[in-house]
Write a protein that holds these residues in place. Structure first.
Motif, PDB file in Angstrom:
ATOM      1  N   THR A 109       0.865  -1.170   0.000  1.00  0.00           N
ATOM      2  CA  THR A 109       0.000   0.000   0.000  1.00  0.00           C
ATOM      3  C   THR A 109       0.901   1.219   0.000  1.00  0.00           C
ATOM      4  OG1 THR A 109      -1.656  -1.184   1.291  1.00  0.00           O
ATOM      5  CG2 THR A 109      -1.849   1.213   1.219  1.00  0.00           C
ATOM      6  N   GLY A 110       0.740   2.053  -1.022  1.00  0.00           N
ATOM      7  CA  GLY A 110       1.628   3.206  -1.117  1.00  0.00           C
ATOM      8  C   GLY A 110       0.965   4.410  -1.742  1.00  0.00           C
ATOM      9  N   ASN A 111       1.733   5.461  -1.832  1.00  0.00           N
ATOM     10  CA  ASN A 111       1.294   6.698  -2.463  1.00  0.00           C
ATOM     11  C   ASN A 111       2.187   6.996  -3.649  1.00  0.00           C
ATOM     12  OD1 ASN A 111      -0.908   7.586  -0.723  1.00  0.00           O
ATOM     13  ND2 ASN A 111       0.683   7.668   0.842  1.00  0.00           N
ATOM     14  N   ARG A 112       1.572   7.494  -4.694  1.00  0.00           N
ATOM     15  CA  ARG A 112       2.300   7.865  -5.900  1.00  0.00           C
ATOM     16  C   ARG A 112       2.498   9.371  -5.907  1.00  0.00           C
ATOM     17  NH1 ARG A 112      -0.596   7.190 -11.562  1.00  0.00           N
ATOM     18  NH2 ARG A 112      -2.199   7.918 -10.176  1.00  0.00           N
ATOM     19  N   GLU A 113       3.742   9.769  -6.169  1.00  0.00           N
ATOM     20  CA  GLU A 113       4.078  11.183  -6.364  1.00  0.00           C
ATOM     21  C   GLU A 113       4.913  11.256  -7.624  1.00  0.00           C
ATOM     22  OE1 GLU A 113       5.592  13.500  -3.124  1.00  0.00           O
ATOM     23  OE2 GLU A 113       4.519  12.271  -1.652  1.00  0.00           O
ATOM     24  N   GLY A 114       4.337  11.784  -8.692  1.00  0.00           N
ATOM     25  CA  GLY A 114       5.048  11.832  -9.967  1.00  0.00           C
ATOM     26  C   GLY A 114       5.365  10.436 -10.449  1.00  0.00           C
ATOM     27  N   ASN A 115       6.645  10.145 -10.652  1.00  0.00           N
ATOM     28  CA  ASN A 115       7.090   8.832 -11.133  1.00  0.00           C
ATOM     29  C   ASN A 115       7.537   7.906 -10.012  1.00  0.00           C
ATOM     30  OD1 ASN A 115       6.637   9.262 -13.892  1.00  0.00           O
ATOM     31  ND2 ASN A 115       8.530  10.430 -14.064  1.00  0.00           N
ATOM     32  N   GLY A 119       5.706   3.339   0.191  1.00  0.00           N
ATOM     33  CA  GLY A 119       4.744   3.015   1.225  1.00  0.00           C
ATOM     34  C   GLY A 119       5.185   1.852   2.073  1.00  0.00           C
ATOM     35  N   ALA A 120       4.207   1.066   2.522  1.00  0.00           N
ATOM     36  CA  ALA A 120       4.461  -0.043   3.438  1.00  0.00           C
ATOM     37  C   ALA A 120       3.929  -1.342   2.838  1.00  0.00           C
ATOM     38  CB  ALA A 120       3.782   0.231   4.770  1.00  0.00           C
ATOM     39  N   TYR A 121       4.423  -2.443   3.390  1.00  0.00           N
ATOM     40  CA  TYR A 121       3.922  -3.748   2.977  1.00  0.00           C
ATOM     41  C   TYR A 121       3.872  -4.671   4.183  1.00  0.00           C
ATOM     42  CZ  TYR A 121       8.444  -6.059   3.375  1.00  0.00           C
ATOM     43  OH  TYR A 121       9.601  -6.592   3.868  1.00  0.00           O
ATOM     44  N   TYR A 122       3.083  -5.727   4.063  1.00  0.00           N
ATOM     45  CA  TYR A 122       3.111  -6.790   5.048  1.00  0.00           C
ATOM     46  C   TYR A 122       2.876  -8.119   4.348  1.00  0.00           C
ATOM     47  CZ  TYR A 122      -2.002  -6.203   5.025  1.00  0.00           C
ATOM     48  OH  TYR A 122      -3.310  -6.093   4.650  1.00  0.00           O
ATOM     49  N   VAL A 123       3.390  -9.172   4.955  1.00  0.00           N
ATOM     50  CA  VAL A 123       3.295 -10.522   4.413  1.00  0.00           C
ATOM     51  C   VAL A 123       2.368 -11.329   5.304  1.00  0.00           C
ATOM     52  CG1 VAL A 123       4.551 -12.634   3.814  1.00  0.00           C
ATOM     53  CG2 VAL A 123       5.664 -10.398   3.540  1.00  0.00           C
ATOM     54  N   VAL A 124       1.335 -11.954   4.698  1.00  0.00           N
ATOM     55  CA  VAL A 124       0.402 -12.791   5.435  1.00  0.00           C
ATOM     56  C   VAL A 124       0.574 -14.227   4.966  1.00  0.00           C
ATOM     57  CG1 VAL A 124      -2.023 -13.289   5.903  1.00  0.00           C
ATOM     58  CG2 VAL A 124      -1.262 -10.920   5.698  1.00  0.00           C
ATOM     59  N   GLU A 130       3.368 -12.243   9.072  1.00  0.00           N
ATOM     60  CA  GLU A 130       4.684 -12.790   9.404  1.00  0.00           C
ATOM     61  C   GLU A 130       5.795 -11.762   9.296  1.00  0.00           C
ATOM     62  OE1 GLU A 130       5.800 -16.320   7.407  1.00  0.00           O
ATOM     63  OE2 GLU A 130       4.408 -17.523   8.576  1.00  0.00           O
ATOM     64  N   SER A 131       5.603 -10.798   8.428  1.00  0.00           N
ATOM     65  CA  SER A 131       6.672  -9.845   8.174  1.00  0.00           C
ATOM     66  C   SER A 131       6.065  -8.543   7.687  1.00  0.00           C
ATOM     67  CB  SER A 131       7.624 -10.428   7.134  1.00  0.00           C
ATOM     68  OG  SER A 131       8.841  -9.746   7.143  1.00  0.00           O
ATOM     69  N   TYR A 132       6.865  -7.471   7.721  1.00  0.00           N
ATOM     70  CA  TYR A 132       6.382  -6.168   7.290  1.00  0.00           C
ATOM     71  C   TYR A 132       7.573  -5.273   6.999  1.00  0.00           C
ATOM     72  CZ  TYR A 132       7.205  -5.831  12.274  1.00  0.00           C
ATOM     73  OH  TYR A 132       7.774  -5.933  13.517  1.00  0.00           O
ATOM     74  N   GLY A 133       7.284  -4.171   6.333  1.00  0.00           N
ATOM     75  CA  GLY A 133       8.362  -3.248   6.012  1.00  0.00           C
ATOM     76  C   GLY A 133       7.886  -2.084   5.171  1.00  0.00           C
ATOM     77  N   GLU A 134       8.835  -1.510   4.445  1.00  0.00           N
ATOM     78  CA  GLU A 134       8.558  -0.339   3.615  1.00  0.00           C
ATOM     79  C   GLU A 134       9.224  -0.527   2.265  1.00  0.00           C
ATOM     80  OE1 GLU A 134      10.118   2.576   6.269  1.00  0.00           O
ATOM     81  OE2 GLU A 134      12.163   1.935   5.974  1.00  0.00           O
ATOM     82  N   PHE A 135       8.763   0.244   1.281  1.00  0.00           N
ATOM     83  CA  PHE A 135       9.304   0.119  -0.064  1.00  0.00           C
ATOM     84  C   PHE A 135       9.309   1.460  -0.766  1.00  0.00           C
ATOM     85  CE2 PHE A 135       4.801   0.000  -0.831  1.00  0.00           C
ATOM     86  CZ  PHE A 135       4.637   0.553  -2.100  1.00  0.00           C
ATOM     87  N   GLU A 136      10.128   1.542  -1.806  1.00  0.00           N
ATOM     88  CA  GLU A 136      10.120   2.696  -2.700  1.00  0.00           C
ATOM     89  C   GLU A 136      10.424   2.198  -4.104  1.00  0.00           C
ATOM     90  OE1 GLU A 136      14.474   4.667  -2.420  1.00  0.00           O
ATOM     91  OE2 GLU A 136      13.226   4.925  -0.620  1.00  0.00           O
ATOM     92  N   LEU A 137       9.687   2.747  -5.068  1.00  0.00           N
ATOM     93  CA  LEU A 137       9.851   2.401  -6.479  1.00  0.00           C
ATOM     94  C   LEU A 137       9.989   3.683  -7.282  1.00  0.00           C
ATOM     95  CD1 LEU A 137       7.087  -0.329  -6.827  1.00  0.00           C
ATOM     96  CD2 LEU A 137       9.549  -0.682  -7.155  1.00  0.00           C
TER      97      LEU A 137
END
Length: 159
Positions: A109-115, A119-124, A130-137
């Protein structure tokens, strides 16, 4: 979130400096995609498992279809896992997608700004987080003309 990286002279660059210099591939982002704010394209970035304190590079190929529906592929590199086919949706600046993989279902689940998308993620797995964290693309370019979500690799192919 990115960590500040040391530069050649030993000083630490701020995250803003790290992202201020466009990659050579940024030229391939079409003006049509930028004008329409379509998510369709290829992206690369970092994923940070904050529970295990591990970072990994990852890429996505995202296709946005009518109705804000997303499909595509995700490629996660070692030391993390989670490569596979993605599906989700995009509403205004909010982007959500799931990737069923060998480690469980990963919800981004994240937010888009330009390109960029972050946001954040979790593993079910088996109904438990079981796990969670953050990401950037960061958008790198257009999808290949022969892109097909039936060809998404799993972790055994990426690792």
């Amino acid at each position: 979130m990115s960590r500040p990286a040391p530069s050649d002279d030993g000083s630490v660059n701020s995250p803003a400096k790290d992202t201020a210099i466009p990659a050579a591939d940024d030229r391939s982002v079409s003006s049509l995609a930028t004008k329409t704010d379509a998510l369709t394209g290829t992206y690369s970035g970092k994923v940070h498992n904050t529970k295990a304190q591990l970072w990994a590079a990852f890429e996505t190929a995202i296709q946005e279809r009518k109705g804000n529906i997303l499909s595509g592929c995700m490629f996660v590199h070692r030391p993390l896992y989670g490569s596979g086919k993605l599906s989700g949706d995009a509403r205004t600046s909010k982007v959500t997608f799931d990737v069923p993989s060998s480690v469980g279902v990963i919800r981004f689940t994240g937010n888009r700004e330009g390109n960029d998308i972050s946001g954040a993620y979790y593993v079910v797995r088996a109904g438990e987080v079981e796990s969670y964290g953050e990401f950037e693309l960061h958008r790198q370019g257009e999808l290949p003309t022969d892109f097909d979500t039936h060809d998404c690799p799993d972790d055994s192919a990426v690792h």
